[in-house]
Design a protein around this motif. Sequence first.
Motif, PDB file in Angstrom:
ATOM      1  N   ASN A   2      -6.403   3.732  -4.937  1.00 54.36           N
ATOM      2  CA  ASN A   2      -5.065   4.642  -5.412  1.00 54.36           C
ATOM      3  C   ASN A   2      -4.228   4.439  -4.215  1.00 54.36           C
ATOM      4  O   ASN A   2      -3.167   4.929  -4.375  1.00 54.36           O
ATOM      5  CB  ASN A   2      -5.751   5.994  -5.104  1.00 54.36           C
ATOM      6  N   LYS A   3      -4.647   3.372  -3.050  1.00 55.95           N
ATOM      7  CA  LYS A   3      -3.467   3.282  -1.990  1.00 55.95           C
ATOM      8  C   LYS A   3      -2.648   1.891  -2.466  1.00 55.95           C
ATOM      9  O   LYS A   3      -1.816   1.695  -1.747  1.00 55.95           O
ATOM     10  CB  LYS A   3      -4.117   3.291  -0.737  1.00 55.95           C
ATOM     11  N   ASP A   4      -3.482   1.247  -3.504  1.00 53.79           N
ATOM     12  CA  ASP A   4      -2.633  -0.059  -3.862  1.00 53.79           C
ATOM     13  C   ASP A   4      -1.638   0.218  -4.767  1.00 53.79           C
ATOM     14  O   ASP A   4      -1.859   0.651  -5.843  1.00 53.79           O
ATOM     15  CB  ASP A   4      -3.778  -0.907  -4.582  1.00 53.79           C
ATOM     16  N   ILE A   5      -0.461  -0.133  -4.376  1.00 52.89           N
ATOM     17  CA  ILE A   5       0.883  -0.026  -5.060  1.00 52.89           C
ATOM     18  C   ILE A   5       0.951  -0.298  -6.485  1.00 52.89           C
ATOM     19  O   ILE A   5       1.249   0.283  -7.630  1.00 52.89           O
ATOM     20  CB  ILE A   5       2.162  -0.644  -4.356  1.00 52.89           C
ATOM     21  N   GLU A  34     -10.296   5.537  -3.552  1.00 54.21           N
ATOM     22  CA  GLU A  34      -9.571   5.646  -2.426  1.00 54.21           C
ATOM     23  C   GLU A  34      -8.697   4.536  -2.154  1.00 54.21           C
ATOM     24  O   GLU A  34      -7.374   4.658  -1.959  1.00 54.21           O
ATOM     25  CB  GLU A  34      -9.951   6.184  -1.533  1.00 54.21           C
ATOM     26  N   LYS A  35      -9.349   3.559  -2.178  1.00 57.44           N
ATOM     27  CA  LYS A  35      -8.487   2.230  -1.594  1.00 57.44           C
ATOM     28  C   LYS A  35      -7.740   1.692  -2.807  1.00 57.44           C
ATOM     29  O   LYS A  35      -6.573   1.151  -2.778  1.00 57.44           O
ATOM     30  CB  LYS A  35      -9.827   0.949  -1.520  1.00 57.44           C
ATOM     31  N   THR A  58       0.957  -1.199   0.083  1.00 58.15           N
ATOM     32  CA  THR A  58       0.019   0.031   0.066  1.00 58.15           C
ATOM     33  C   THR A  58       0.827   1.306   0.048  1.00 58.15           C
ATOM     34  O   THR A  58       2.033   1.187   0.345  1.00 58.15           O
ATOM     35  CB  THR A  58      -1.063   0.147   1.322  1.00 58.15           C
ATOM     36  N   VAL A  59       0.362   2.530  -0.597  1.00 59.49           N
ATOM     37  CA  VAL A  59       1.119   3.605  -0.602  1.00 59.49           C
ATOM     38  C   VAL A  59       0.875   4.229   0.782  1.00 59.49           C
ATOM     39  O   VAL A  59      -0.141   4.510   1.173  1.00 59.49           O
ATOM     40  CB  VAL A  59       0.483   4.485  -1.540  1.00 59.49           C
ATOM     41  N   GLU A  60       2.183   4.504   1.322  1.00 63.02           N
ATOM     42  CA  GLU A  60       2.067   5.048   2.572  1.00 63.02           C
ATOM     43  C   GLU A  60       2.247   6.801   2.434  1.00 63.02           C
ATOM     44  O   GLU A  60       2.822   6.991   1.705  1.00 63.02           O
ATOM     45  CB  GLU A  60       3.298   4.555   3.703  1.00 63.02           C
ATOM     46  N   GLN A  61       1.304   7.179   3.540  1.00 66.25           N
ATOM     47  CA  GLN A  61       1.471   8.724   3.304  1.00 66.25           C
ATOM     48  C   GLN A  61       2.907   9.088   4.064  1.00 66.25           C
ATOM     49  O   GLN A  61       3.146   8.733   5.181  1.00 66.25           O
ATOM     50  CB  GLN A  61       0.036   9.311   4.187  1.00 66.25           C
ATOM     51  N   LYS A  86      -1.520   2.012  -8.698  1.00 65.08           N
ATOM     52  CA  LYS A  86      -1.199   3.032  -8.523  1.00 65.08           C
ATOM     53  C   LYS A  86       0.101   3.176  -9.585  1.00 65.08           C
ATOM     54  O   LYS A  86       0.119   4.110 -10.540  1.00 65.08           O
ATOM     55  CB  LYS A  86      -0.449   3.618  -7.245  1.00 65.08           C
ATOM     56  N   ARG A  87       0.650   2.103  -9.608  1.00 62.90           N
ATOM     57  CA  ARG A  87       1.578   2.103 -10.599  1.00 62.90           C
ATOM     58  C   ARG A  87       1.288   1.817 -12.093  1.00 62.90           C
ATOM     59  O   ARG A  87       1.676   2.510 -12.975  1.00 62.90           O
ATOM     60  CB  ARG A  87       3.009   0.831 -10.222  1.00 62.90           C
TER      61      ARG A  87
END
Length: 436
Positions: A411-414, A408-409, A365-368, A417-418
């Motif tokens: 967009n947090k999936d690496i 939103e979920k 997951t993409v960490e803030q 997102k890639r």
Amino acid sequence: MKKTNWVELIQFWMTAAVILMLTAGSVYGAEEKTYEALKLFADVLEELENNYVDEVKPEELVRNAIMGMVGNLDPHSSFMPPDAFEDLQDDTKGEFSGIGIVITMKDGILTVVSPIEGTPAYEAGITAGDIIVKIDDVSTKDIAMWESVKKMRGPRYEQVTITIIREGAPAPLVFTLKRDMIPMTSVRSAIPAPGFGYLRITNFRMNTLDDVVEQLSELEKQENGLKGLIIDLRDNPGGLLDQAIRISDLFIDKGIIVSIKGRIKKNNQEFKAHPNFPERNYPIVTLINGGSASASEIVAGALKDNSRSLILGTTSFGKGSVQTVRPLNKDGFGLKYTIARYYTPSGHSIQAKGIQPDIRVEPGTVEQAPKDDSAFDLILKEKDLKNSLKPEEEAKNKKKTQKDAEIEKLNKDIQVKRALDILISYGVFSKINGTN
């Protein structure tokens, strides 16, 4: 029925086979070896009937022998009693209650191919590659596949406990799961960014093609159409071959989708793509992982080898064999066995190798990024100023919907997102190069 009747029946058919061979002038070679093997089987059956410590049922001995014979061919071949054969039909047609995992026998060990999204197993965190060592405290050592399926299925809301060994875990993991109806819906979609589509296919059932076409039509209704598409086949254990072929055909206008080659010529087939109307020329990124198996590997391989999609993620499961299912008699027994291998358009077999991604991206997951309060003056922006005007979309006080939460979920999936970054970059560079 006398004890010797079964043996006599086998010996009768052996004699008939020999007569036929003699008539054809071919009693040597393979036929002779088959006759000798059948004679050995009849001798063992007779010996056990007459001398085993407890009385045995010859029909059970014969059935168990058939199970052993077929089960030792490969992990996907099996002789099924009526209830197991009926369960097989449920997997692609009707509803059933269970925990929601696809399993296989890997080197004689009961192994999870993938959990089915939205099921008790998926929600509990069971993953591809998990080894099931117990079902309700009963060891799975030497268990038949159909037996393990039967143990894990059952009445809705009743519990079943499975014990799992997972690579990297210091001790076995115990999951107590409440059975539920396994969802038949296999497709969903979203718009993670304006102009870009996300298409999730969880398995290939009888209506999957229709669902894909419906979801695609909705995605393509965006203003100016689709700029790019993400096809998510992660943890998709496969399903019906014809659905995988027809879905691949939606994105490929010409060339081979998949070929099937077996020992017998009649089992050899080659499936080709057809022109599509409307044409779908937008770029595609397809996501795969170790739980992507069988039919999903056919789709990924077809898109990759026809240069229609970039493949992103981790290596797929590697099930590259074709099975056929045959009903055997009026009592409901069935036989599932392997007849051929799949080959991708470039001629590669995926059996035990899987589809290799073009770009390898591990899940996560993409960490803030953490906020550095000591440097607030360096990152101060208009939105941080007191009484700053809010963006127009926020000013409209739009409620957050379930769809927004799903995006939103995503967009947090690496991996998602890639894939999205790649599609957006493709569009930007196409404009720079004047090819758009």
